[in-house]
Design a protein around this motif. Structure first.
Motif, PDB file in Angstrom:
ATOM      1  N   ARG A   1       0.811  -1.224   0.000  1.00 45.11           N
ATOM      2  CA  ARG A   1       0.000   0.000   0.000  1.00 45.11           C
ATOM      3  C   ARG A   1       0.839   1.267   0.000  1.00 45.11           C
ATOM      4  NH1 ARG A   1      -5.705  -1.634   2.782  1.00 45.11           N
ATOM      5  NH2 ARG A   1      -5.902  -3.442   1.426  1.00 45.11           N
ATOM      6  N   LYS A   2       2.048   1.128   0.512  1.00 44.32           N
ATOM      7  CA  LYS A   2       2.943   2.279   0.450  1.00 44.32           C
ATOM      8  C   LYS A   2       3.341   2.568  -0.989  1.00 44.32           C
ATOM      9  CE  LYS A   2       4.968   2.198   5.018  1.00 44.32           C
ATOM     10  NZ  LYS A   2       6.019   1.603   5.828  1.00 44.32           N
ATOM     11  N   LEU A   3       3.280   1.546  -1.806  1.00 43.59           N
ATOM     12  CA  LEU A   3       3.713   1.710  -3.202  1.00 43.59           C
ATOM     13  C   LEU A   3       2.557   1.988  -4.161  1.00 43.59           C
ATOM     14  CD1 LEU A   3       6.254  -1.247  -3.484  1.00 43.59           C
ATOM     15  CD2 LEU A   3       6.801   1.155  -3.317  1.00 43.59           C
ATOM     16  N   LEU A   4       1.327   1.699  -3.695  1.00 40.99           N
ATOM     17  CA  LEU A   4       0.187   1.734  -4.623  1.00 40.99           C
ATOM     18  C   LEU A   4       0.010   3.065  -5.346  1.00 40.99           C
ATOM     19  CD1 LEU A   4      -2.871  -0.197  -3.188  1.00 40.99           C
ATOM     20  CD2 LEU A   4      -1.454  -0.746  -5.161  1.00 40.99           C
ATOM     21  N   SER A   5       0.124   4.130  -4.585  1.00 41.30           N
ATOM     22  CA  SER A   5      -0.104   5.448  -5.179  1.00 41.30           C
ATOM     23  C   SER A   5       0.935   5.738  -6.267  1.00 41.30           C
ATOM     24  CB  SER A   5      -0.081   6.485  -4.053  1.00 41.30           C
ATOM     25  OG  SER A   5       0.249   7.727  -4.507  1.00 41.30           O
ATOM     26  N   SER A   6       2.212   5.466  -5.967  1.00 42.58           N
ATOM     27  CA  SER A   6       3.260   5.670  -6.976  1.00 42.58           C
ATOM     28  C   SER A   6       3.069   4.708  -8.149  1.00 42.58           C
ATOM     29  CB  SER A   6       4.647   5.427  -6.371  1.00 42.58           C
ATOM     30  OG  SER A   6       4.839   6.244  -5.264  1.00 42.58           O
ATOM     31  N   TYR A   7       2.631   3.503  -7.834  1.00 42.31           N
ATOM     32  CA  TYR A   7       2.388   2.505  -8.886  1.00 42.31           C
ATOM     33  C   TYR A   7       1.321   3.012  -9.852  1.00 42.31           C
ATOM     34  CZ  TYR A   7       0.842  -1.937 -10.962  1.00 42.31           C
ATOM     35  OH  TYR A   7       0.481  -2.932 -11.825  1.00 42.31           O
ATOM     36  N   MET A   8       0.271   3.577  -9.292  1.00 44.12           N
ATOM     37  CA  MET A   8      -0.821   4.091 -10.125  1.00 44.12           C
ATOM     38  C   MET A   8      -0.313   5.178 -11.083  1.00 44.12           C
ATOM     39  SD  MET A   8      -4.432   5.666  -8.808  1.00 44.12           S
ATOM     40  CE  MET A   8      -3.907   7.259  -8.228  1.00 44.12           C
TER      41      MET A   8
ATOM     42  N   GLY B   1      11.484  10.964  -3.173  1.00 41.54           N
ATOM     43  CA  GLY B   1      10.981   9.986  -2.199  1.00 41.54           C
ATOM     44  C   GLY B   1       9.953  10.615  -1.279  1.00 41.54           C
ATOM     45  N   THR B   2      10.251  11.827  -0.842  1.00 43.66           N
ATOM     46  CA  THR B   2       9.315  12.536   0.037  1.00 43.66           C
ATOM     47  C   THR B   2       8.012  12.838  -0.698  1.00 43.66           C
ATOM     48  OG1 THR B   2      11.224  13.552   1.069  1.00 43.66           O
ATOM     49  CG2 THR B   2       9.096  14.529   1.583  1.00 43.66           C
ATOM     50  N   VAL B   3       8.152  13.230  -1.963  1.00 46.06           N
ATOM     51  CA  VAL B   3       6.943  13.515  -2.747  1.00 46.06           C
ATOM     52  C   VAL B   3       6.082  12.266  -2.844  1.00 46.06           C
ATOM     53  CG1 VAL B   3       6.063  14.130  -5.041  1.00 46.06           C
ATOM     54  CG2 VAL B   3       8.006  15.346  -4.103  1.00 46.06           C
ATOM     55  N   LYS B   4       6.734  11.139  -3.134  1.00 49.46           N
ATOM     56  CA  LYS B   4       5.979   9.890  -3.264  1.00 49.46           C
ATOM     57  C   LYS B   4       5.235   9.564  -1.985  1.00 49.46           C
ATOM     58  CE  LYS B   4       8.860   7.524  -6.671  1.00 49.46           C
ATOM     59  NZ  LYS B   4       9.768   6.417  -6.909  1.00 49.46           N
ATOM     60  N   SER B   5       5.943   9.627  -0.866  1.00 49.47           N
ATOM     61  CA  SER B   5       5.266   9.240   0.367  1.00 49.47           C
ATOM     62  C   SER B   5       4.205  10.267   0.756  1.00 49.47           C
ATOM     63  CB  SER B   5       6.258   8.994   1.500  1.00 49.47           C
ATOM     64  OG  SER B   5       6.843  10.190   1.886  1.00 49.47           O
ATOM     65  N   ARG B   6       4.472  11.523   0.446  1.00 53.90           N
ATOM     66  CA  ARG B   6       3.470  12.541   0.799  1.00 53.90           C
ATOM     67  C   ARG B   6       2.191  12.369  -0.031  1.00 53.90           C
ATOM     68  NH1 ARG B   6       6.254  17.983   1.799  1.00 53.90           N
ATOM     69  NH2 ARG B   6       6.819  16.920   3.707  1.00 53.90           N
TER      70      ARG B   6
END
Lengths: 343, 193
Positions: free
Chosen positions: A7-14, B169-174
């Motif tokens: 789930r930590k990756l889902l948003s970037s994956y999308m 990385g910060t952008v991604k997590s944010r």
């Protein structure tokens, strides 16, 4: 692979922002996890809804109002400061406490040189960037300088309040005694702080490039001082990111701990997504290896598999080592908490 | 139409008309961004104004390393966040009443949702947008801005990194955290299937 990790990756994956390895891992997980699939579907749906929201129209007099305002300001010899809210002593206390009680630290190395670092160097060392980020802070500190200096002056050792002596804070008008104190060594202990409540300190997107511990601390104190605001709770600490030479990181963290309670301290070495993905794969393969080893009388095929798995693990470990070695900088994440006196 | 870069050069040579052109070109985006950040049209007006003036004054420091609009977004967000900090409190989430009143110009009662089943589609859509802004207002500013820049304004991760002055990385997590929070808010309002 856990759902939490995915789930930590889902948003970037999308958004197509995961690397090949991550994408593979996510894809494989989605095939058998309906909960994560639903999560992704909802995220997509939300994105579609948000994309539909139209922009607002600026009022018709907007362009004109800017020209007018600029002219008005030009005609003013001394621009008067807008009247702010009267400074409250309690706010000052809160603010000062905030300076003292920083720190929840996690350290993570950056991606190998040539990837993130070059991107970061390209964007973050821009002159205007620095001005925009630090300028207003310094300006504010200068304008509020006297009051802050009066109380922020104690030597660094005094920054950790002494539980026994209940040391007073210099020039604070209401002369409240801050006790009991917080010991940097033992960490932040809620029960020992009956008169203080941790509050959210305001975030600031600040990146400090330095290898000098003292300079780092000076900057953090400068940042923390004016931007602490009320509201929030202790699980909402905000973070500053400090990029330092990797070799200096431990020393700087040690210095930072002297600033305040170091709890929760997260010393986990969490290198980049790429590194984490490798860790995950290694773990997965190691489980397979263990399962095979636990069995007796392996077939020829199974022995081959075992050999291949071990070779893969070795290769991935080497890659991790490479990543580790070519990281010249570490990023220290500092959580900023505000502690204020209960009224 | 002249490019932003050309207009910036003209302003730096003393052509103030060129700045007016830049304002005209970007005003709606900047006003919208300020509104999404502040959650109120009056505040948005003041902040957008301030951002445009600040941009004019620091135009000489614009080196063209990012696009002019990205640079302008960054100034706008900094101006808004400064204001939020200055007030030393979080933005108090607006009630639906206030939101509807602000958008329609006159008072609308909260029970309007029960009024009629034949409420026209346009109204429903408008209501949806207001709910969305309301949910945004409830997010912490940095999450609110991450989601606005990414999902509503369509900036790339790199552009957002420039606006926030932080790494990828910060952008991604944010963005990830922002979306999770926002999804929760929209689910609470049963706006997602």
């Amino acid at each position: 692979m856990t759902c939490e990790y995915i789930r930590k990756l889902l948003s970037s994956y999308m958004d197509g922002m995961t690397n090949q390895q991550e994408s593979r891992v996510v894809k494989a997980h989605l095939q058998h996890c309906s909960a994560c699939r639903k999560e992704l579907e909802q995220m997509k749906e939300m994105r579609a809804v948000l994309q539909q929201v139209p922009d607002l129209q600026a009022p018709a007099d907007f362009p004109e109002s800017i020209t007018k305002k600029m002219k008005d300001r030009q005609n003013t010899v001394f621009a008067s400061r807008e009247p702010g809210e009267p400074r409250k002593a309690s706010w000052m206390v809160a603010c000062i406490m905030g300076i003292f009680l920083l720190v929840g630290i996690a350290i993570s190395s950056l991606l190998p040189a040539g990837t993130i670092i070059s991107i970061a160097e390209k964007y973050f060392t821009q002159e205007e960037g620095k001005n925009l980020a630090i300028g207003p802070i310094l300006q504010r500190i200068l304008s509020e300088g006297n009051q802050i200096d009066e109380v922020a002056e104690p030597e660094q050792k005094d920054l950790i309040l002494d539980a026994q002596s209940g040391k007073e804070l210099g020039a604070v008008k209401n002369k409240k005694v801050l006790t009991p104190g917080i010991d940097a060594g033992s960490g932040y202990n809620k029960e020992s702080l009956p008169v203080m409540t941790p509050k959210l300190a305001h975030f600031y997107f600040l990146r400090i490039n330095t290898s000098d511990a003292e300079e780092t601390i000076t900057q953090i104190r400068a940042v923390a001082a004016p931007y602490l605001i009320a509201g929030g709770s202790d699980d909402q600490a905000e973070y500053l990111y400090i990029r330092v030479e990797k070799s200096q990181a431990e020393g700087i963290i040690k210095e930072l701990r002297r600033l305040g309670a170091a709890e929760p301290v997260r010393d986990t070495l969490d290198y980049t997504y790429e590194y984490s993905a490798l860790s995950a794969s290694i773990q997965q393969k190691q489980t397979q290896v263990q399962a095979l080893k636990a069995r007796e009388n392996l077939t020829r095929e199974e022995q081959d598999t075992l050999q291949r798995l071990n070779a893969d693990i070795k290769q991935m470990q080497k890659k991790q080592k490479d990543i580790n070695q070519c990281c010249s900088r570490a990023e220290i994440e500092v959580a900023v908490y505000e502690f204020s006196l209960k009224q | 139409m002249m490019s932003d870069e050309q207009l910036v050069q003209d302003v730096l040579r003393g052509d103030n008309q060129a700045y007016e052109d830049l304002v005209l070109k970007h005003q709606h985006k900047i006003f919208t961004l300020a509104y999404r950040c502040m959650g109120d049209e009056d505040d948005a007006y003041a902040m957008a104004q301030e951002a445009m003036i600040k941009a004019y004054r620091s135009l000489h420091s614009f080196k063209g390393r990012s696009s002019f609009s990205t640079w302008l977004y960054r100034i706008t967000i900094n101006v808004c966040l400064d204001e939020i900090r200055r007030r030393k409190r979080r933005i108090i989430p607006f009630s639906l009443n206030q939101l509807l009143a602000a958008a329609d110009g006159d008072e609308v009662q909260k029970d309007i949702v029960d009024e009629s089943l034949a409420a026209d589609q346009l109204y429903e859509q408008k209501e949806l947008f207001l709910y969305i802004q309301q949910a945004l207002n409830e997010l912490r500013p940095e999450y609110r801005m991450a989601i606005v820049l990414r999902d509503m304004m369509g900036l790339s991760y790199h552009e957002i990194a420039i606006v926030f002055n932080c790494n990828l990385g910060t952008v991604k997590s944010r963005i990830n955290r922002a979306r999770s929070e926002m999804k929760k808010k929209l689910n609470e309002r049963e706006l997602l299937s």
